[in-house]
Enzyme design. Structure first.
Site, PDB file in Angstrom:
ATOM      1  N   CYS A 184       0.816  -1.210   0.000  1.00 32.96           N
ATOM      2  CA  CYS A 184       0.000   0.000   0.000  1.00 32.96           C
ATOM      3  C   CYS A 184       0.853   1.265   0.000  1.00 32.96           C
ATOM      4  O   CYS A 184       0.364   2.345  -0.220  1.00 32.96           O
ATOM      5  CB  CYS A 184      -0.937   0.009   1.204  1.00 32.96           C
ATOM      6  SG  CYS A 184      -0.049  -0.156   2.746  1.00 32.96           S
ATOM      7  N   THR A 226      13.898  17.529 -16.028  1.00 33.99           N
ATOM      8  CA  THR A 226      14.304  16.392 -16.852  1.00 33.99           C
ATOM      9  C   THR A 226      14.129  15.045 -16.142  1.00 33.99           C
ATOM     10  O   THR A 226      14.624  14.026 -16.619  1.00 33.99           O
ATOM     11  CB  THR A 226      15.776  16.553 -17.311  1.00 33.99           C
ATOM     12  OG1 THR A 226      16.585  16.891 -16.168  1.00 33.99           O
ATOM     13  CG2 THR A 226      15.904  17.664 -18.336  1.00 33.99           C
ATOM     14  N   SER A 227      13.423  15.035 -14.991  1.00 38.02           N
ATOM     15  CA  SER A 227      13.212  13.793 -14.233  1.00 38.02           C
ATOM     16  C   SER A 227      14.518  13.028 -14.049  1.00 38.02           C
ATOM     17  O   SER A 227      14.554  11.811 -14.234  1.00 38.02           O
ATOM     18  CB  SER A 227      12.212  12.862 -14.935  1.00 38.02           C
ATOM     19  OG  SER A 227      11.085  13.552 -15.323  1.00 38.02           O
ATOM     20  N   ASP A 228      15.574  13.729 -13.729  1.00 40.53           N
ATOM     21  CA  ASP A 228      16.865  13.056 -13.540  1.00 40.53           C
ATOM     22  C   ASP A 228      16.921  12.455 -12.134  1.00 40.53           C
ATOM     23  O   ASP A 228      15.975  12.556 -11.362  1.00 40.53           O
ATOM     24  CB  ASP A 228      18.015  14.034 -13.795  1.00 40.53           C
ATOM     25  CG  ASP A 228      19.202  13.345 -14.452  1.00 40.53           C
ATOM     26  OD1 ASP A 228      19.502  12.210 -14.068  1.00 40.53           O
ATOM     27  OD2 ASP A 228      19.818  13.939 -15.352  1.00 40.53           O
ATOM     28  N   ASP A 229      18.049  11.817 -11.806  1.00 42.41           N
ATOM     29  CA  ASP A 229      18.142  11.087 -10.551  1.00 42.41           C
ATOM     30  C   ASP A 229      18.341  11.985  -9.336  1.00 42.41           C
ATOM     31  O   ASP A 229      17.999  11.612  -8.224  1.00 42.41           O
ATOM     32  CB  ASP A 229      19.296  10.082 -10.626  1.00 42.41           C
ATOM     33  CG  ASP A 229      19.069   9.072 -11.719  1.00 42.41           C
ATOM     34  OD1 ASP A 229      18.172   8.240 -11.545  1.00 42.41           O
ATOM     35  OD2 ASP A 229      19.747   9.135 -12.752  1.00 42.41           O
ATOM     36  N   ASP A 265      15.796   9.381  -1.039  1.00 43.61           N
ATOM     37  CA  ASP A 265      15.019   8.209  -1.427  1.00 43.61           C
ATOM     38  C   ASP A 265      14.729   7.375  -0.184  1.00 43.61           C
ATOM     39  O   ASP A 265      15.603   7.197   0.654  1.00 43.61           O
ATOM     40  CB  ASP A 265      15.820   7.365  -2.425  1.00 43.61           C
ATOM     41  CG  ASP A 265      14.935   6.768  -3.493  1.00 43.61           C
ATOM     42  OD1 ASP A 265      13.873   6.228  -3.127  1.00 43.61           O
ATOM     43  OD2 ASP A 265      15.293   6.835  -4.673  1.00 43.61           O
ATOM     44  N   GLY A 273      19.836  12.922  10.858  1.00 44.77           N
ATOM     45  CA  GLY A 273      18.640  12.518  10.141  1.00 44.77           C
ATOM     46  C   GLY A 273      17.388  12.944  10.881  1.00 44.77           C
ATOM     47  O   GLY A 273      17.423  13.796  11.775  1.00 44.77           O
ATOM     48  N   HIS A 274      16.271  12.311  10.518  1.00 44.20           N
ATOM     49  CA  HIS A 274      15.002  12.647  11.153  1.00 44.20           C
ATOM     50  C   HIS A 274      14.135  11.406  11.231  1.00 44.20           C
ATOM     51  O   HIS A 274      14.095  10.612  10.294  1.00 44.20           O
ATOM     52  CB  HIS A 274      14.284  13.735  10.343  1.00 44.20           C
ATOM     53  CG  HIS A 274      13.023  14.212  10.998  1.00 44.20           C
ATOM     54  ND1 HIS A 274      13.034  15.027  12.098  1.00 44.20           N
ATOM     55  CD2 HIS A 274      11.729  13.969  10.706  1.00 44.20           C
ATOM     56  CE1 HIS A 274      11.771  15.277  12.453  1.00 44.20           C
ATOM     57  NE2 HIS A 274      10.962  14.644  11.624  1.00 44.20           N
TER      58      HIS A 274
END
Ligand code: CO
Ligand code: CO
Length: 348
Positions: free
Chosen positions: A16, A46-49, A66, A136-137
């Site tokens: 989900c 450009t939808s690049d990485d 990510d 981080g979080h």
């Protein structure tokens, strides 16, 4: 491998929380205000990485993030996979990861030691990448999620963008294909030990070496193959370069038993979504169904897809061999001139 059941329910529930479809994304993102900065070398368009920002003539900053829900039951391995996947977007831009920050969602009801193992897996991959973990979080959430935001550096002139493929280029992919299908077979308790071993080794392996070897060559375009599958990411590359990618389905290296599992129907829902959104860009005559499934299969922490000149293709492949890449790189096809109204992907 010992089965760790603690995350099992989480991996079962994680469907989900799968990646949002490309159509929804483009519709929503298209409505966002546009940003402009002359130092922005790669932005959202450009939808690049990853995003890239020029700091000086010699230094560009690469920024990416990510994260996802557990794809395997073992928390330490899940941490490794999520981190390798996040770091990969920096490699896909031709960069070197430098700083990583954890992104964590974790339920109160699970043993905190599980979280400890996830983070340890991630930290080990950050160390292997030569980067530092700097914080981080975390939030409390019903379904665990883990990933990284990564900052890296590259020379502004040596960036790998997802466009720039030239006709006659050779297409190289640095990891086998079919991790989504093998993972589906694993969840169905049908995967062989060999398939399991191979797919885990690949998903946890960094694209670091592949990127380092490739730096000596002229990489015309590069992206990593992840959630949209070989065809989805290939299509983005082809459209941005205005070419047709001709993929030879028989040349592509698939994971052990992945073809069998595809034939048996262990195809994740994401593959059908990818197919729905990309089918109209694909020319495929007499291609067997299981190959279609494998090429639409969403990859977790997949390899780098590189477009390299015909002259250099052989030596880069030899170099991959010599440097003992952890995963098997293969030539998967070539770049062709796109005819007027021609498709972006042609399967042969
Ligand atoms: Co990517
Ligand atoms: Co990504």
């Amino acid at each position: 491998m010992m089965k760790d059941i603690r995350l099992t329910q989480m991996t079962k529930a994680s469907g989900c929380a799968a990646k949002i479809g490309p159509n929804i994304l483009s519709e929503v993102l298209g409505k966002l205000p546009k940003f402009y900065d002359e130092r922005m070398l790669v932005g959202i368009e450009t939808s690049d990485d990853a995003a890239v920002y020029k700091i000086t003539e010699d230094i560009a900053l690469i920024q990416t993030l990510d994260f996802f829900t557990p794809v395997v039951d073992d928390p330490y391995i899940f941490g490794q996979i999520a981190a390798a996947n996040a770091l990969s977007d920096v490699y896909a831009m031709g960069g070197e990861p430098k700083i990583a920050l954890n992104i964590v969602a974790f339920p109160n009801c699970l043993d905190p030691s599980i979280l400890g193992e996830i983070l340890a897996g991630g930290a080990d991959k950050v160390r292997e990448a030569g980067a530092v973990l700097a914080g981080g979080h975390s939030i409390q959430d019903d379904v665990p999620k883990y990933g990284l935001s990564v900052t890296g550096f590259a020379h502004p002139k040596k960036l790998y963008k997802n466009y720039g493929c030239k006709p006659e280029d050779i297409l190289i992919l640095t990891k086998p294909v079919g991790s989504g299908i093998v993972n589906t077979a694993i969840k169905g308790e049908c995967a062989s030990d060999e398939a399991l071993k191979q797919v885990l080794a690949s998903m946890t392996s960094l694209n670091k070496k592949a990127k380092e070897v490739s730096e000596k060559y002229h990489i015309h375009a590069c992206t990593d193959v992840t959630g949209f599958g070989v065809i989805g990411h290939g299509r983005e590359m082809a459209a941005a370069s205005d070419v047709t990618l001709e993929l030879d389905v028989h040349k592509i290296t698939y994971f052990e038993n992945a073809i069998d599992y595809a034939k048996m129907g262990f195809v994740p829902a994401g593959a059908y979504n990818n197919r729905k959104h990309n089918e109209r860009f694909v020319e495929a005559r007499n291609i067997e169904e299981h190959f279609m499934d494998l090429l639409y299969d969403p990859q977790t922490s997949g390899g780098l897809l590189m477009s390299v000149s015909k002259e250099e293709a052989e030596s880069i492949m030899e170099d991959f061999e010599k440097k003992h890449l952890d995963t098997k790189a293969s030539v998967i096809g070539q770049v062709c001139k796109r005819e007027p109204d021609g498709k972006y992907i042609r399967l042969i």
